[in-house]
Design an enzyme around this catalytic site. Structure first.
Site, PDB file in Angstrom:
ATOM      1  NE  ARG A  13     -27.050-109.312  -9.062  1.00  0.00           N
ATOM      2  CZ  ARG A  13     -26.142-109.529 -10.170  1.00  0.00           C
ATOM      3  NH1 ARG A  13     -25.554-110.714 -10.211  1.00  0.00           N
ATOM      4  NH2 ARG A  13     -25.917-108.344 -10.663  1.00  0.00           N
ATOM      5  CE  LYS A  66     -29.901-108.195 -11.348  1.00  0.00           C
ATOM      6  NZ  LYS A  66     -30.359-106.715 -11.246  1.00  0.00           N
ATOM      7  CG  HIS A 120     -29.387-106.088  -2.623  1.00  0.00           C
ATOM      8  ND1 HIS A 120     -29.083-107.294  -3.227  1.00  0.00           N
ATOM      9  CD2 HIS A 120     -28.971-105.092  -3.210  1.00  0.00           C
ATOM     10  CE1 HIS A 120     -28.638-106.795  -4.651  1.00  0.00           C
ATOM     11  NE2 HIS A 120     -28.639-105.312  -4.610  1.00  0.00           N
ATOM     12  NE  ARG A 159     -25.202-107.428  -5.717  1.00  0.00           N
ATOM     13  CZ  ARG A 159     -24.502-108.055  -6.494  1.00  0.00           C
ATOM     14  NH1 ARG A 159     -23.820-109.158  -6.228  1.00  0.00           N
ATOM     15  NH2 ARG A 159     -24.282-107.466  -7.717  1.00  0.00           N
ATOM     16  CG  HIS A 205     -22.156-104.527 -10.791  1.00  0.00           C
ATOM     17  ND1 HIS A 205     -21.580-103.823  -9.797  1.00  0.00           N
ATOM     18  CD2 HIS A 205     -23.223-104.936 -10.310  1.00  0.00           C
ATOM     19  CE1 HIS A 205     -22.307-103.765  -8.760  1.00  0.00           C
ATOM     20  NE2 HIS A 205     -23.348-104.473  -8.863  1.00  0.00           N
ATOM     21  CE1 TYR A 227     -22.683-101.173  -3.065  1.00  0.00           C
ATOM     22  CE2 TYR A 227     -22.023-101.836  -5.283  1.00  0.00           C
ATOM     23  CZ  TYR A 227     -22.887-102.001  -4.194  1.00  0.00           C
ATOM     24  OH  TYR A 227     -24.178-102.586  -4.451  1.00  0.00           O
TER      25      TYR A 227
END
Length: 307
Positions: A158, A182, A253, A256, A279, A288
């Site tokens: 990110r 995150k 993004h 990414r 994730h 994806y």
């Protein structure tokens, strides 16, 4: 924010912020977004006569969301407004600040399932070629720009993770970098030879030309020597996309998305891509695979005589 409304003390929101970071592990970006939502709701409720959080009921919340919707907010943003209010009132109930949770019957719009914009391999090569030429002249910013885009595409990290990189986070010999994602979750991400070369050249020839006493350990620097910020990265990447002229991609993004899709197209396992991107669940990475299947369908329709 204007003077705090009666019943809506700032110290209560300070405690809520500590809850979001300490117990829920929310990232800095999520924290800022949630607190901005809460302050908007606070002002909205006070204007409509609510004297404290206990005076906020379901009709008022629906009116608040409807006002946001009337301004053209996206479904994703509307869903976040609803999510932030649910989190707030669940916490207020737990803390004894209210006696009932008005969000229990609050519905929020579902996020759209539009597939992300992804660059084709040829487009990605063209983008990187456009960064190679100025970098060959040794201009520090050109060397930085090449290393920055190579890193984003090679790793799929990110933009917030990119700008937070310190020199000690890089292991050029093993071709890995360490990022804090995150929820303050740390992970190690590999990258390939082109990114390693671009990073090594930037650190050896480009970064020393920009570094100042305030640079600290930041890997990527701005023109004045400070740590580069997300806005600068977004501007740089968006300009490069515009130069391509044949893509709807905007912002870092998209790199990414592109990295993840190209990995799956190349045969990488879903679980490996999930770990690479950081994730928390496979469901997010699963998106994806839909991108890859849709690309396959388009190729089939274009190429097969009986498609």
């Amino acid at each position: 924010m204007p003077d705090e409304a009666p019943g809506f003390p700032d110290d209560l929101l300070d405690a809520y912020a500590r809850y979001l970071t300490g117990e829920r592990g929310r990232s800095g970006n999520t924290l800022r977004a949630y607190l901005a939502d809460v302050r908007q709701l606070e002002r909205f409720a006070a204007q409509r006569g609510a004297r404290d959080w206990g005076g906020v009921d379901l009709p008022l919340l629906r009116e608040w969301l409807a006002e946001h919707a009337s301004t053209g907010k996206t479904r994703a943003t509307m869903a976040r407004h609803a999510a932030s209010s649910r989190t707030l009132f669940a916490w207020l109930l737990r803390e004894g600040q209210i006696t009932q949770d008005p969000t229990l019957r609050l519905k929020s719009p579902k996020k759209t399932s539009a597939l992300p914009t992804v660059l084709r391999s040829a487009q990605m090569e063209k983008l990187l070629d456009g960064l190679q030429a100025p970098a060959q002249d040794g201009d520090p910013l050109a060397l930085r720009n090449l290393a920055l885009v190579e890193t984003l595409y090679a790793t799929g990290i990110r933009v917030g993770e990119l700008v937070g990189l310190d020199v000690d986070d890089l292991d050029l010999e093993r071709r890995t970098l360490r990022v804090l994602g995150k929820g303050d979750k740390e992970r190690t991400v590999p990258f390939g030879v082109p990114a390693a070369r671009a990073l090594e050249t930037w650190l050896r020839r480009g970064r020393p030309a920009l570094v100042t006493g305030t640079s600290g350990p930041a890997v990527f620097l701005g023109a004045r020597g400070g740590r580069i910020d997300q806005r600068q990265v977004r501007s740089l990447v968006s300009e490069r996309f515009k130069a391509l002229g044949d893509t709807a991609a905007t912002g870092p993004h998209a790199l990414r998305h592109t990295a993840a899709t190209h990995l799956l197209d190349g045969g990488a396992e879903l679980r490996a891509v999930q770990e690479l991107l950081g994730h928390s669940t496979p469901a997010t990475t699963q998106l994806y695979t839909h991108v890859s299947v849709e690309r396959l369908r388009n190729s089939y329709r274009q190429a097969h005589p009986r498609a």
